[in-house]
Scaffold this active site. Structure first.
Site, PDB file in Angstrom:
ATOM      1  N   SER A  39       0.910  -1.365   0.145  1.00  0.00           N
ATOM      2  CA  SER A  39      -0.112   0.079  -0.031  1.00  0.00           C
ATOM      3  C   SER A  39       0.635   1.277   0.060  1.00  0.00           C
ATOM      4  O   SER A  39       1.703   1.612  -0.779  1.00  0.00           O
ATOM      5  CB  SER A  39      -1.067   0.052   1.229  1.00  0.00           C
ATOM      6  OG  SER A  39      -2.084   0.879   1.013  1.00  0.00           O
ATOM      7  N   ASP A 151      -5.378  -3.838  -2.883  1.00  0.00           N
ATOM      8  CA  ASP A 151      -4.488  -3.422  -1.957  1.00  0.00           C
ATOM      9  C   ASP A 151      -3.952  -4.675  -1.115  1.00  0.00           C
ATOM     10  O   ASP A 151      -4.549  -5.605  -0.959  1.00  0.00           O
ATOM     11  CB  ASP A 151      -5.020  -2.470  -0.781  1.00  0.00           C
ATOM     12  CG  ASP A 151      -4.188  -1.833   0.007  1.00  0.00           C
ATOM     13  OD1 ASP A 151      -3.243  -2.456   0.689  1.00  0.00           O
ATOM     14  OD2 ASP A 151      -4.411  -0.722   0.143  1.00  0.00           O
TER      15      ASP A 151
END
Length: 270
Positions: A39, A151
């Site tokens: 991320s 993600d």
């Protein structure tokens, strides 16, 4: 001397604390030989792997606003697109591929169809970072190699295991969520971020047990969506990072010239 790896975890805007940790590592003369990120950690890791030091990353980050990294993209998958995030990387490091990085780099994403961890070690770095930062429901999924990716925090928020798999012998992990306190959501962005990070916080407790050194900055006083806090987050990351490095009194300094010569030999195939 053990090969040192650095695993940078996710945490939205809290990721600015990673920059402070990089500053602490430089001050203690600890040179990273492998790096992984998930991320926002993937964004910082990519910049660092392609030669940007903490001061340059600081300069890039302190100018960021939400609208700099996102745009409206209403679809059946999301509210926003993070294509601007990819454009930002290209602007600062060029249209590079992961395998071209100065420091071996691994970026973590999640297969949206199978729930599997995807470790990106080759291909366009900007596209990989876009996939790794694709918060479900917020950003549009990214397709790479026929897979729809989300993600990486869903499967490995602090990618310590991945670092060992690519060759790191001593792993330093940075967990941004371990000491973060949540507030009552004020808008849809807060609801999405809080819900997603509740999941990451729980899974990271098990993932980080295998770190040789775990840095857990106390970010309880910060909002994970407020980009006006970036300078304060960087300072907090530095303060907490330098404190634990000094507590452990690590003998991890590497010979810079020997390290550079080793990299050159590898590139030349010697």
């Amino acid at each position: 001397m053990k090969k040192i790896g650095l695993a940078l975890g996710g945490g939205a805007v809290l990721g600015a604390a990673h920059i402070g940790v990089l500053k602490a590592l430089k001050e203690k003369e600890i040179n990273v030989q492998f790096i992984s990120g998930t991320s926002i950690g993937a964004f910082v890791a990519a910049l660092y792997a392609f030669g940007k030091d903490w001061e340059e990353i600081n300069e890039i980050s302190c100018k960021l606003k939400w609208m700099d990294i996102s745009s409206i993209s209403l679809s059946r998958y999301s509210l926003l697109s993070n294509e601007k995030f990819g454009d930002l990387l290209v602007e600062h490091i060029g249209d590079k591929r992961i395998e071209e990085a100065d420091i071996p780099l691994a970026i973590i994403a999640t297969d949206a169809g199978k729930g599997e961890k995807v470790v990106l070690r080759e291909g366009p770095v900007a596209q990989a970072v876009m996939a790794s930062t694709c918060i479900p429901g917020l950003f549009k999924p990214v397709k790479i190699g026929g897979r729809m990716l989300l993600d990486g925090g869903i499967v490995e928020n602090v990618p310590i295991k991945t670092l060992r798999e690519i060759g790191a012998e001593y792993v330093i992990g940075v967990d941004l969520n371990a000491q973060h306190e949540y507030q009552e959501p004020q808008n849809i962005l807060d609801v999405l971020l809080n819900s997603f990070h509740f999941i990451m916080q729980q899974s990271a407790k098990f993932q980080t047990q295998n770190a040789d050194l775990l840095i857990k900055p106390d970010l309880s006083g910060f909002d994970r969506a407020d980009t006006s806090q970036i300078e304060e987050l960087i300072q907090k990351g530095y303060e907490d990072g330098i404190e634990i490095l000094e507590e452990r009194d690590l003998n991890l300094k590497t010979n810079w010239f020997a390290e550079q010569w080793g990299r050159l030999r590898t590139k030349l195939g010697l």
